[in-house]
Design an enzyme around this catalytic site. Structure first.
Site, PDB file in Angstrom:
ATOM      1  N   ASP A 247     -19.315   7.173   3.526  1.00 50.60           N
ATOM      2  CA  ASP A 247     -19.392   6.234   4.654  1.00 50.60           C
ATOM      3  C   ASP A 247     -20.581   6.582   5.549  1.00 50.60           C
ATOM      4  OD1 ASP A 247     -16.186   5.048   4.916  1.00 50.60           O
ATOM      5  OD2 ASP A 247     -16.550   6.909   3.831  1.00 50.60           O
TER       6      ASP A 247
ATOM      7  N   HIS B 151     -10.950   7.725   6.239  1.00 52.03           N
ATOM      8  CA  HIS B 151     -11.801   6.998   5.297  1.00 52.03           C
ATOM      9  C   HIS B 151     -11.147   5.635   5.110  1.00 52.03           C
ATOM     10  CE1 HIS B 151     -14.262   5.883   1.932  1.00 52.03           C
ATOM     11  NE2 HIS B 151     -13.235   5.857   1.101  1.00 52.03           N
TER      12      HIS B 151
ATOM     13  N   ARG C 165       0.834  -1.199   0.000  1.00 52.89           N
ATOM     14  CA  ARG C 165       0.000   0.000   0.000  1.00 52.89           C
ATOM     15  C   ARG C 165       0.873   1.254   0.000  1.00 52.89           C
ATOM     16  NH1 ARG C 165      -4.726  -0.039   4.319  1.00 52.89           N
ATOM     17  NH2 ARG C 165      -5.280   1.799   3.075  1.00 52.89           N
TER      18      ARG C 165
ATOM     19  N   ARG D   9     -23.804   5.491   4.002  1.00 54.06           N
ATOM     20  CA  ARG D   9     -23.997   4.042   4.216  1.00 54.06           C
ATOM     21  C   ARG D   9     -24.442   3.768   5.653  1.00 54.06           C
ATOM     22  NH1 ARG D   9     -18.329   3.214   1.126  1.00 54.06           N
ATOM     23  NH2 ARG D   9     -19.100   2.694  -0.958  1.00 54.06           N
TER      24      ARG D   9
END
Length: 350
Positions: A183, A210, A123, A186
């Site tokens: 988010d 996030h 990552r 949701r």
């Protein structure tokens, strides 16, 4: 990039038919237009970028839309595809180019471009490639639209919003990450579904990163103005903390589920970013959980870090951060989320 022919020019000679079709009224001033055009630029025409562009056009949020991408053929194809729908949509001038000069004079620049993770790639390496990519995106945007607002959607959004702030030289109120706005949507949907109410009647925020270290602010959730947890306690209605944690986990996992099922997310982020664009450009002064420079808020003081906090948005960008009461546990989790992002930033060498 070659533009599509003007609708007023027909025939091989490019005959301009405007004068033939329209005759000006007497004593008119050709420069009497007083309406200021709103211009939005979208950088990156992948699934996310085009969902955002389509939603912005269909919701009549811009008079002019500029698209930029490194892939010239796909870029022109997406531009033409949108232009061909003109008869069914609000009137929006659409231009596209691989050259950032097409973005000049933008009120809002939305960045969705980003490198994809290669098999076996860490990552951190992916992030470093995205930082290199942004070094070629942000400076020309800032140069051509020095008074614009930058809205970063590319992931990891919090770190890349920080990078954009550094690269642009803009004041922090004009550099915003889409953060946990989606988010939180949701989150509201899952709570509404759990209680069988309309999601628009649910007030609830996810803040922080996030990502996996995001924080659900259970203590401030209300439905129709009724604080949920205090109501349950006052009515002596038992609830398990595990149930709350499972709902938060579902929020974190939901994006992964969509990606596993269809390969990417697009429609929800398209509506989320258009929602932010409306609040910004129409000076709605609505509260959104978006990634902002968080230093000095809620005890976050370890360094310059962008993460999502409930912020009031308007024509000037971030107008302020809401002073929501957090429990000690929520405060600790938010600070931990900030530390997680700062640790990643420290490895970038910026």
């Amino acid at each position: 990039m070659q533009k599509s022919p003007s609708a007023s020019s027909l025939g091989p000679g490019g005959l301009d038919l405007t004068q033939a079709f329209f005759k000006p009224i007497q004593n008119s001033d050709p420069h009497s237009i007083t309406k200021r055009n709103i211009k939005i630029s979208v950088i990156g025409v992948g699934n996310v970028g085009m969902a955002i562009a389509q939603t912005i056009i269909s919701q009549d949020l811009a008079d002019e839309l500029a698209l930029v991408d490194a892939k010239a053929d796909k870029l022109r194809g997406e531009m033409l595809d949108l232009q061909h729908a003109a008869a069914f949509l609000p009137r929006t001038k659409i231009n596209a180019s691989v050259d950032y000069s097409v973005t000049a004079g933008s009120d809002l620049c939305i960045v969705t471009a980003g490198a994809r993770q290669n098999p076996g790639e860490s990552r951190l390496n992916l992030l470093q490639r995205n930082v290199a990519l942004f070094s070629n995106i942000i400076p020309p945007l800032a140069k051509h639209s020095p008074d614009s607002i930058l809205l970063i959607v590319s992931n990891p959004v919090d770190v890349l919003t920080y990078v954009s702030w550094k690269l642009s030289g803009f004041p922090s109120n004009r550099v915003i990450g889409s953060g946990t706005n989606l988010d939180s949507s949701r989150f509201r949907f899952l709570i509404a579904d759990h209680l069988d109410v309309n999601a628009q009647d649910v007030q609830a925020f996810i803040v922080g990163e996030h990502g996996d270290s995001s924080v659900a602010l259970w203590s401030s959730i209300s439905i129709g103005g009724v604080p949920v947890l205090s109501f349950l306690q006052n009515q002596q209605i038992a609830f398990e903390k595990e149930t709350l944690e499972n709902i938060h986990k579902a929020v974190v996992d939901s994006a992964y589920e969509v990606i596993n099922l269809k390969g990417y997310t697009s429609w929800a982020i398209g509506y989320s970013v258009a929602n932010l664009a409306r609040s910004l450009l129409r000076d709605q002064r609505k509260i959104h959980p978006v990634s902002v420079l968080a230093k000095g808020f809620y005890g976050i003081d370890g360094g310059d870090v962008f993460l999502s906090l409930p912020a009031q948005l308007g024509r000037g960008g971030v107008l302020g951060v809401t002073n929501i009461h957090l429990t000690d546990e929520e405060m600790q989790r938010l600070r931990k989320s900030a530390e997680t992002i700062l640790e990643v930033q420290s490895q970038l060498g910026l």
